[in-house]
Write a protein that holds these residues in place. Structure first.
Motif, PDB file in Angstrom:
ATOM      1  N   GLY A 116      37.367  42.251  37.274  1.00 26.85           N
ATOM      2  CA  GLY A 116      36.383  42.285  38.353  1.00 26.85           C
ATOM      3  C   GLY A 116      35.406  41.133  38.315  1.00 26.85           C
ATOM      4  N   ARG A 140      40.110  38.485  38.473  1.00 28.68           N
ATOM      5  CA  ARG A 140      39.466  39.259  39.536  1.00 28.68           C
ATOM      6  C   ARG A 140      39.974  40.700  39.550  1.00 28.68           C
ATOM      7  NH1 ARG A 140      40.988  36.391  43.511  1.00 28.68           N
ATOM      8  NH2 ARG A 140      42.750  37.691  44.123  1.00 28.68           N
ATOM      9  N   ASP A 141      41.293  40.858  39.423  1.00 27.90           N
ATOM     10  CA  ASP A 141      41.870  42.199  39.490  1.00 27.90           C
ATOM     11  C   ASP A 141      41.654  43.000  38.208  1.00 27.90           C
ATOM     12  OD1 ASP A 141      42.738  41.528  42.004  1.00 27.90           O
ATOM     13  OD2 ASP A 141      44.817  41.133  41.411  1.00 27.90           O
ATOM     14  N   ARG A 142      41.768  42.337  37.068  1.00 32.11           N
ATOM     15  CA  ARG A 142      41.708  43.053  35.785  1.00 32.11           C
ATOM     16  C   ARG A 142      40.285  43.289  35.299  1.00 32.11           C
ATOM     17  NH1 ARG A 142      41.085  45.762  32.293  1.00 32.11           N
ATOM     18  NH2 ARG A 142      42.311  46.178  30.406  1.00 32.11           N
ATOM     19  N   HIS A 175      50.497  38.450  37.674  1.00 28.07           N
ATOM     20  CA  HIS A 175      49.717  37.645  38.606  1.00 28.07           C
ATOM     21  C   HIS A 175      50.208  36.197  38.623  1.00 28.07           C
ATOM     22  CE1 HIS A 175      47.084  41.092  37.904  1.00 28.07           C
ATOM     23  NE2 HIS A 175      46.489  40.789  39.047  1.00 28.07           N
ATOM     24  N   GLU A 208      43.321  35.081  39.934  1.00 24.88           N
ATOM     25  CA  GLU A 208      43.658  36.383  40.524  1.00 24.88           C
ATOM     26  C   GLU A 208      43.659  37.472  39.451  1.00 24.88           C
ATOM     27  OE1 GLU A 208      47.454  35.764  42.266  1.00 24.88           O
ATOM     28  OE2 GLU A 208      46.698  34.628  43.980  1.00 24.88           O
ATOM     29  N   TYR A 209      44.178  37.142  38.285  1.00 24.55           N
ATOM     30  CA  TYR A 209      44.244  38.090  37.176  1.00 24.55           C
ATOM     31  C   TYR A 209      42.837  38.529  36.758  1.00 24.55           C
ATOM     32  CZ  TYR A 209      44.559  39.507  32.250  1.00 24.55           C
ATOM     33  OH  TYR A 209      44.423  40.171  31.059  1.00 24.55           O
TER      34      TYR A 209
END
Length: 300
Positions: free
Chosen positions: A92, A88-90, A80, A85-86
């Motif tokens: 939530g 949010r994606d990893r 990321h 961003e990390y």
């Protein structure tokens, strides 16, 4: 001491009915109830229970510490571009949630280190800790001790913590003396919402009772007066910084190249109200590159 729990003796329905049918007075039928003895915890079980309880209590603390290390060591960089961003994606969770946990971990550490030894109750979740973020670190332990006293030995709720913090703030709050257009410097003071903004200049755009909304090189933020320090600029110098802020705001966006972002950020942390000749040329070059129409007077 409460009586040990009792368990009804298992008796078949037919047996009960038989007993009742042969009784002259069914209301006088007695059903035997066998008591169940609950064994006391062994020393090992007591130790295990305490250990597991501590793990539950410290779960948010461990999460906050882990997130801080992931961010500080940039262990997300292989997948990321940004820490936000990390997360949010990893996991939530939003940037705000991640920083709340990291700040809570810092406060938890502070309480463990500085609270009196007789304060055995510590926060068990981030929501309990959040009101303490409004206080300086040296006041947080005192506030938590008052919280524990108010909760009368129980784990305090968010409302109790918030009420205690509010009373302390009302007692210690300094009136807001900032003025619209005044240029200040941002002081982070362990506030994760201001991370990366330490030392930035900020222009006061709204004055509240104990806080100000300020405009910086990359947006607006509302901060308590404890997070601001006046730059003591003259009115004409404040106007210069305001003009610079407008110029940078027209250019800045998250999609900019990293080099351009870094330059704009450095201009946003200047400790003077004017640009040097080289800084002016660089900013003008960027404005031309991104097609910014210059309608704002240049700093002299």
């Amino acid at each position: 001491m409460n009586s040990p729990p009792r368990k009804r003796k298992a008796t078949s329905a037919s047996s009960i009915n038989s007993d009742i049918s042969h009784s002259e007075d069914p209301a006088s039928v007695t059903i035997d109830v066998a008591a169940v003895e609950v064994p006391e915890l062994t020393e090992q079980e007591q130790s295990d229970r305490l250990l597991l309880e501590r793990k539950v209590e410290r779960a948010f603390f461990e999460a906050g510490k882990a997130l801080a290390e992931l961010r500080d060591r940039r262990l997300y960089r292989s997948t990321h571009g940004t820490f936000e961003e990390y997360c949010r994606d990893r996991f939530g969770q939003s940037r705000r949630q991640s920083y709340y946990l990291m700040e809570a971990a810092v406060i938890f550490d502070n309480l463990v280190e500085k609270c009196e030894r007789n304060v055995h109750i510590l926060p068990t979740n981030e929501w309990q800790v959040r009101p303490l973020t409004k206080l300086d670190p040296d006041i947080q332990p005192e506030a938590w001790q008052q919280v524990v006293e108010s909760a009368k030995g129980k784990v305090p709720s968010h409302r109790i913590v918030k009420d205690v913090v509010q009373k302390i703030m009302e007692r210690t709050q300094v009136p807001n003396t900032y003025q619209l257009g005044e240029v200040c410097q941002i002081l982070v003071k362990d506030n994760p919402e201001l991370r990366g903004m330490g030392g930035c200049w900020a222009i006061v755009s709204h004055v509240g009772e104990f806080s100000c909304t300020v405009k910086t090189w990359n947006g607006e933020v509302t901060v308590g007066v404890q997070h601001l320090k006046s730059c003591e600029y003259l009115p004409s110098e404040c106007e210069q910084v305001g003009a610079l802020c407008d110029r940078i705001s027209q250019i800045y966006s998250d999609s900019l190249e990293e080099t351009v972002k870094n330059l704009l950020q450095s201009l946003g942390k200047l400790n003077r109200p004017y640009l040097t000749a080289v800084e002016e040329k660089l900013l003008s070059l960027i404005e031309g590159e991104y097609g910014i129409i210059d309608e704002i007077p240049r700093n002299s």
